[in-house]
Design a protein around this motif. Structure first.
Motif, PDB file in Angstrom:
ATOM      1  N   SER A 115       0.795  -1.225   0.000  1.00  0.00           N
ATOM      2  CA  SER A 115       0.000   0.000   0.000  1.00  0.00           C
ATOM      3  C   SER A 115       0.830   1.280   0.000  1.00  0.00           C
ATOM      4  N   GLU A 116       2.101   1.214   0.457  1.00  0.00           N
ATOM      5  CA  GLU A 116       2.888   2.445   0.506  1.00  0.00           C
ATOM      6  C   GLU A 116       4.382   2.143   0.573  1.00  0.00           C
TER       7      GLU A 116
ATOM      8  N   SER B 182       7.903   4.730   1.092  1.00  0.00           N
ATOM      9  CA  SER B 182       8.415   6.091   1.238  1.00  0.00           C
ATOM     10  C   SER B 182       9.929   6.045   1.230  1.00  0.00           C
TER      11      SER B 182
ATOM     12  N   SER C  33       7.060   9.550  -1.568  1.00  0.00           N
ATOM     13  CA  SER C  33       6.305   8.335  -1.305  1.00  0.00           C
ATOM     14  C   SER C  33       5.364   8.037  -2.464  1.00  0.00           C
ATOM     15  N   TYR C  34       5.060   6.749  -2.593  1.00  0.00           N
ATOM     16  CA  TYR C  34       3.972   6.267  -3.440  1.00  0.00           C
ATOM     17  C   TYR C  34       2.940   5.688  -2.490  1.00  0.00           C
ATOM     18  N   LEU C  35       1.706   6.130  -2.588  1.00  0.00           N
ATOM     19  CA  LEU C  35       0.595   5.588  -1.817  1.00  0.00           C
ATOM     20  C   LEU C  35      -0.362   4.930  -2.802  1.00  0.00           C
TER      21      LEU C  35
ATOM     22  N   LYS D 223      -3.925   2.819  -3.513  1.00  0.00           N
ATOM     23  CA  LYS D 223      -5.265   2.499  -3.004  1.00  0.00           C
ATOM     24  C   LYS D 223      -6.048   1.800  -4.109  1.00  0.00           C
TER      25      LYS D 223
END
Length: 147
Positions: free
Chosen positions: A75-76, A78, A93-95, A97
């Motif tokens: 999910s994430e 950073s 970061s890549y988040l 969803k």
């Protein structure tokens, strides 16, 4: 607190598939315009990169940098700057969803501080260009792997 720049894109793939591409640093030169070399220096117990050395070439700005990564499942991820020739700091970061069946919304956040003086407005514009190119490259890479 430093200002950050962020942008989002929807990719037609599951979060785990998107994260698999993000975690594959050896392939970054194939789909990112700025990363010319990527070498994983250390990995965690799951085999994901904890430190990565990158050779960047973004036209006028060329840099060698080492980044430290923190992973939260699929999910994430950073990262923060360990060392660089051109940058004072870099946090990103890549988040990921879920965005419906077989789709993922990816949000990329980035904060950069360069060692040379630069107007905030110009710095934000540079961050936006980096983010937009990265998201477009990620989308193309993930979706082409799906087919």
């Amino acid at each position: 607190m430093a200002e950050h720049t962020s942008s989002s894109i929807t990719i037609e793939a599951a979060p785990a598939d998107v994260m698999r591409v993000i975690a594959d640093f050896a392939r970054y030169p194939d789909w990112t315009g700025e990363v010319k070399e990527a070498e994983v220096l250390a990995t965690d117990a799951q085999g994901r990169a904890e430190q990565v050395h990158l050779v960047m070439d973004a036209g006028a700005i060329k840099d060698d940098q080492t980044l430290a990564y923190t992973w939260k499942g699929d999910s994430e991820v950073s990262w923060t700057l360990v060392k660089s020739q051109m940058l004072r700091s870099l946090d990103g970061s890549y988040l990921l969803k879920p965005a419906g069946p077989g789709a993922t919304e990816v949000t990329y956040r980035l904060t950069v501080d360069v060692k040379i003086p630069m107007l905030g407005m110009i710095k934000r514009k540079a961050e936006k260009v980096i983010i937009d190119r990265a998201l477009a490259g990620l989308k193309k890479r993930v979706e082409s792997r799906e087919q």
